[in-house]
Scaffold this active site. Structure first.
Site, PDB file in Angstrom:
ATOM      1  N   ASN A  39       0.769  -1.684  -0.360  1.00 37.75           N
ATOM      2  CA  ASN A  39      -0.089   0.223  -0.431  1.00 37.75           C
ATOM      3  C   ASN A  39       0.859   1.644  -0.259  1.00 37.75           C
ATOM      4  O   ASN A  39       1.788   1.248   0.681  1.00 37.75           O
ATOM      5  CB  ASN A  39      -1.100   0.163   1.162  1.00 37.75           C
ATOM      6  CG  ASN A  39      -2.077   1.030   0.815  1.00 37.75           C
ATOM      7  OD1 ASN A  39      -1.784   2.682   1.206  1.00 37.75           O
ATOM      8  ND2 ASN A  39      -3.552   0.555   1.283  1.00 37.75           N
ATOM      9  N   HIS A  50      -3.360   0.583  -3.356  1.00 37.84           N
ATOM     10  CA  HIS A  50      -3.550  -0.497  -2.254  1.00 37.84           C
ATOM     11  C   HIS A  50      -3.239  -1.063  -3.020  1.00 37.84           C
ATOM     12  O   HIS A  50      -1.624  -1.037  -3.935  1.00 37.84           O
ATOM     13  CB  HIS A  50      -4.941  -0.923  -2.382  1.00 37.84           C
ATOM     14  CG  HIS A  50      -6.257  -0.585  -1.970  1.00 37.84           C
ATOM     15  ND1 HIS A  50      -7.379  -1.037  -1.527  1.00 37.84           N
ATOM     16  CD2 HIS A  50      -6.126   1.256  -1.626  1.00 37.84           C
ATOM     17  CE1 HIS A  50      -7.847   0.708  -1.135  1.00 37.84           C
ATOM     18  NE2 HIS A  50      -7.446   1.464  -1.008  1.00 37.84           N
ATOM     19  N   GLU A  52      -2.559  -4.421  -3.155  1.00 38.82           N
ATOM     20  CA  GLU A  52      -2.717  -5.494  -4.812  1.00 38.82           C
ATOM     21  C   GLU A  52      -2.445  -4.371  -5.743  1.00 38.82           C
ATOM     22  O   GLU A  52      -2.698  -5.060  -7.266  1.00 38.82           O
ATOM     23  CB  GLU A  52      -4.070  -5.710  -4.684  1.00 38.82           C
ATOM     24  CG  GLU A  52      -4.544  -6.682  -3.158  1.00 38.82           C
ATOM     25  CD  GLU A  52      -5.101  -6.084  -1.838  1.00 38.82           C
ATOM     26  OE1 GLU A  52      -5.309  -6.423  -0.946  1.00 38.82           O
ATOM     27  OE2 GLU A  52      -4.202  -4.777  -2.052  1.00 38.82           O
ATOM     28  N   SER A  77      -7.803  -9.247   3.646  1.00 35.50           N
ATOM     29  CA  SER A  77      -8.743  -8.938   2.272  1.00 35.50           C
ATOM     30  C   SER A  77      -8.848  -7.795   1.137  1.00 35.50           C
ATOM     31  O   SER A  77      -8.801  -6.916   1.822  1.00 35.50           O
ATOM     32  CB  SER A  77     -10.431  -9.429   3.242  1.00 35.50           C
ATOM     33  OG  SER A  77     -10.994  -9.710   3.101  1.00 35.50           O
ATOM     34  N   CYS A  79     -10.510  -4.897  -0.761  1.00 35.72           N
ATOM     35  CA  CYS A  79     -11.892  -4.440  -1.274  1.00 35.72           C
ATOM     36  C   CYS A  79     -12.125  -4.348  -2.044  1.00 35.72           C
ATOM     37  O   CYS A  79     -12.168  -5.683  -3.388  1.00 35.72           O
ATOM     38  CB  CYS A  79     -11.285  -3.014  -0.833  1.00 35.72           C
ATOM     39  SG  CYS A  79      -9.882  -2.647  -2.697  1.00 35.72           S
ATOM     40  N   CYS A  82      -9.579  -3.944  -5.391  1.00 35.44           N
ATOM     41  CA  CYS A  82      -9.014  -4.941  -5.532  1.00 35.44           C
ATOM     42  C   CYS A  82      -9.846  -5.788  -5.714  1.00 35.44           C
ATOM     43  O   CYS A  82      -9.428  -7.047  -6.940  1.00 35.44           O
ATOM     44  CB  CYS A  82      -8.132  -5.177  -4.316  1.00 35.44           C
ATOM     45  SG  CYS A  82      -6.929  -3.284  -4.184  1.00 35.44           S
ATOM     46  N   ASP A 142      -9.294   6.240   4.566  1.00 34.78           N
ATOM     47  CA  ASP A 142      -9.476   5.173   3.565  1.00 34.78           C
ATOM     48  C   ASP A 142     -10.456   4.776   3.206  1.00 34.78           C
ATOM     49  O   ASP A 142     -11.881   4.142   2.740  1.00 34.78           O
ATOM     50  CB  ASP A 142      -8.383   4.413   2.956  1.00 34.78           C
ATOM     51  CG  ASP A 142      -8.760   3.940   1.497  1.00 34.78           C
ATOM     52  OD1 ASP A 142      -9.078   4.146   0.580  1.00 34.78           O
ATOM     53  OD2 ASP A 142      -7.626   2.197   1.562  1.00 34.78           O
TER      54      ASP A 142
END
Length: 145
Positions: A39, A50, A52, A77, A79, A82, A142
Site C-alpha cells: 500500500n 492499495h 494489490e 482481505s 476491498c 482490488c 480510506d
C-alpha cells in the site's frame, strides 16, 4: 508459514517503515513471484495504490492467459476496488493473510468462481490491529469504518 505470504508480510512491513499502511501483496504464477507491492496511498498521495493495485502495477503487462494461472496473495482481505481488479484480470485464486480487521467482498469473489483461501495469520492480524490502534485516523481515511 506460507512462503508467498511471508513475502507479502515483508512488503507490508516496508510500507509501515515508509510511514504508510501495512498491507502487502504478491502475484504468483507457476510457483514464481512475478510481482509484489505494498500500500502506497500515503507515500504517493494516491487514492488507488492499495497493496494489490501496486503489486499488479509492478507486474507490468502480463498476458491474459498468464493471469488465468495466477494466485494473488494479500496480507488483508481485498476491498471492492482490488476485488474488481482480480475479476477484471481473471485471477482464479486469492490467498489472504487475514480478514479479522477488515473483510472485503470475499463472498462475491467466490460467487464469481474465484477460490479464496484465508490463512488466518496471527502475524497479519497483529500487524493491522497495532496499526489501527496507533493510527486510527489514517486507517479511517480510506477503508476503515
Amino acid at each position: 508459514m506460507d512462503k508467498f505470504l511471508a513475502i507479502a508480510i515483508k512488503e507490508a512491513k516496508s510500507g509501515l517503515d515508509e510511514g504508510g499502511i501495512p498491507i502487502g501483496s504478491v502475484l504468483v504464477i507457476n510457483d514464481e513471484v512475478v510481482a509484489q507491492g505494498h500500500n502506497k496511498r500515503v507515500q504517493k498521495g494516491s487514492s488507488v495504490l492499495h497493496a494489490e493495485m501496486d503489486c499488479l502495477e509492478n507486474g507490468g503487462r502480463i498476458k491474459a492467459n498468464e493471469y488465468k494461472q495466477a494466485t494473488l496473495y494479500s496480507t488483508l482481505s481485498p476491498c471492492d476496488m482490488c476485488t474488481g481488479a482480480v475479476l477484471l484480470y481473471g485471477i482464479p485464486k486469492v490467498v489472504i493473510g487475514e480478514n479479522h480487521t477488515f473483510k472485503g467482498p470475499e463472498e462475491y469473489l467466490k460467487s464469481r468462481g474465484v477460490e479464496v483461501v484465508n490463512l488466518d495469520s496471527q502475524l497479519c492480524k497483529d500487524l493491522m490491529s497495532q496499526f489501527i490502534d496507533d493510527k486510527p485516523e489514517l486507517w479511517n481515511e480510506d477503508i476503515g469504518e
